[in-house]
Motif scaffolding. Structure first.
Motif, PDB file in Angstrom:
ATOM      1  N   GLY A  56       0.830  -1.204   0.000  1.00 25.29           N
ATOM      2  CA  GLY A  56       0.000   0.000   0.000  1.00 25.29           C
ATOM      3  C   GLY A  56       0.856   1.242   0.000  1.00 25.29           C
ATOM      4  O   GLY A  56       1.637   1.470  -0.915  1.00 25.29           O
ATOM      5  N   TRP A  84      -0.708   0.100  -7.695  1.00 27.86           N
ATOM      6  CA  TRP A  84      -1.549  -0.694  -6.803  1.00 27.86           C
ATOM      7  C   TRP A  84      -2.606   0.153  -6.110  1.00 27.86           C
ATOM      8  O   TRP A  84      -3.753  -0.247  -5.982  1.00 27.86           O
ATOM      9  CB  TRP A  84      -0.661  -1.388  -5.784  1.00 27.86           C
ATOM     10  N   VAL A  85      -2.207   1.341  -5.640  1.00 26.10           N
ATOM     11  CA  VAL A  85      -3.130   2.174  -4.864  1.00 26.10           C
ATOM     12  C   VAL A  85      -3.665   3.364  -5.647  1.00 26.10           C
ATOM     13  O   VAL A  85      -4.446   4.141  -5.123  1.00 26.10           O
ATOM     14  CB  VAL A  85      -2.487   2.681  -3.548  1.00 26.10           C
ATOM     15  N   PRO A  87      -6.035   4.008  -7.795  1.00 24.08           N
ATOM     16  CA  PRO A  87      -7.461   4.348  -7.804  1.00 24.08           C
ATOM     17  C   PRO A  87      -7.897   5.097  -6.532  1.00 24.08           C
ATOM     18  O   PRO A  87      -8.719   5.991  -6.594  1.00 24.08           O
ATOM     19  CB  PRO A  87      -8.160   3.000  -7.921  1.00 24.08           C
ATOM     20  N   SER A  88      -7.319   4.747  -5.378  1.00 24.03           N
ATOM     21  CA  SER A  88      -7.753   5.371  -4.134  1.00 24.03           C
ATOM     22  C   SER A  88      -7.097   6.725  -3.862  1.00 24.03           C
ATOM     23  O   SER A  88      -7.604   7.500  -3.067  1.00 24.03           O
ATOM     24  CB  SER A  88      -7.498   4.434  -2.957  1.00 24.03           C
ATOM     25  N   ILE A  89      -5.950   7.009  -4.496  1.00 22.13           N
ATOM     26  CA  ILE A  89      -5.283   8.294  -4.263  1.00 22.13           C
ATOM     27  C   ILE A  89      -5.051   9.058  -5.564  1.00 22.13           C
ATOM     28  O   ILE A  89      -4.232   9.953  -5.619  1.00 22.13           O
ATOM     29  CB  ILE A  89      -3.957   8.113  -3.508  1.00 22.13           C
ATOM     30  N   GLU A  90      -5.788   8.709  -6.586  1.00 25.06           N
ATOM     31  CA  GLU A  90      -5.596   9.334  -7.893  1.00 25.06           C
ATOM     32  C   GLU A  90      -5.662  10.859  -7.805  1.00 25.06           C
ATOM     33  O   GLU A  90      -4.878  11.562  -8.437  1.00 25.06           O
ATOM     34  CB  GLU A  90      -6.643   8.810  -8.876  1.00 25.06           C
ATOM     35  N   HIS A  91      -6.556  11.381  -6.989  1.00 27.72           N
ATOM     36  CA  HIS A  91      -6.709  12.828  -6.874  1.00 27.72           C
ATOM     37  C   HIS A  91      -5.461  13.486  -6.295  1.00 27.72           C
ATOM     38  O   HIS A  91      -5.177  14.640  -6.580  1.00 27.72           O
ATOM     39  CB  HIS A  91      -7.927  13.161  -6.009  1.00 27.72           C
ATOM     40  N   LYS A  92      -4.668  12.777  -5.493  1.00 25.08           N
ATOM     41  CA  LYS A  92      -3.440  13.322  -4.920  1.00 25.08           C
ATOM     42  C   LYS A  92      -2.283  13.304  -5.914  1.00 25.08           C
ATOM     43  O   LYS A  92      -1.338  14.063  -5.793  1.00 25.08           O
ATOM     44  CB  LYS A  92      -3.013  12.518  -3.679  1.00 25.08           C
TER      45      LYS A  92
END
Length: 94
Positions: A56, A84-85, A87-92
């Motif tokens: 992660g 890997w991550v 999609p969950s932190i794309e905005h960052k």
């Protein structure tokens, strides 16, 4: 132009040729940017043959590997971590 046989790594002759000051600058900038994206960089003794792992937002590097390999592992594992991550932190990461 010389052809490269399948078992040879293109660019492998460049390993060890980057001046230490450039590697330190690379580490400083890469690690700073990676931490600013919310990732944690950790040094921990890893069981061979592992030299680095990611989970992660955590990148773990075995401190027994050389500094050049640590730079490679940091960038390589960061790339996998983002895949890997992402999609969950794309905005960052935009």
């Amino acid at each position: 132009m010389d052809t490269v046989r399948g078992h040879e790594l293109a660019g492998s002759r460049l390993v060890g040729s980057l001046p230490s000051s450039d590697m330190v600058a690379l580490w400083r900038e890469a690690s700073s940017g990676i931490v600013k994206y919310g990732f944690v960089i950790e040094y921990r003794d890893l069981e061979p043959p592992r030299t680095g792992i990611f989970d992660g937002l955590r990148i773990v590097i075995d401190p027994d590997v050389g500094f050049e390999m640590q730079c490679f592992l940091l960038l390589h594992l960061f790339g996998h971590s983002v895949q890997w991550v992402a999609p969950s932190i794309e905005h960052k990461l935009a």
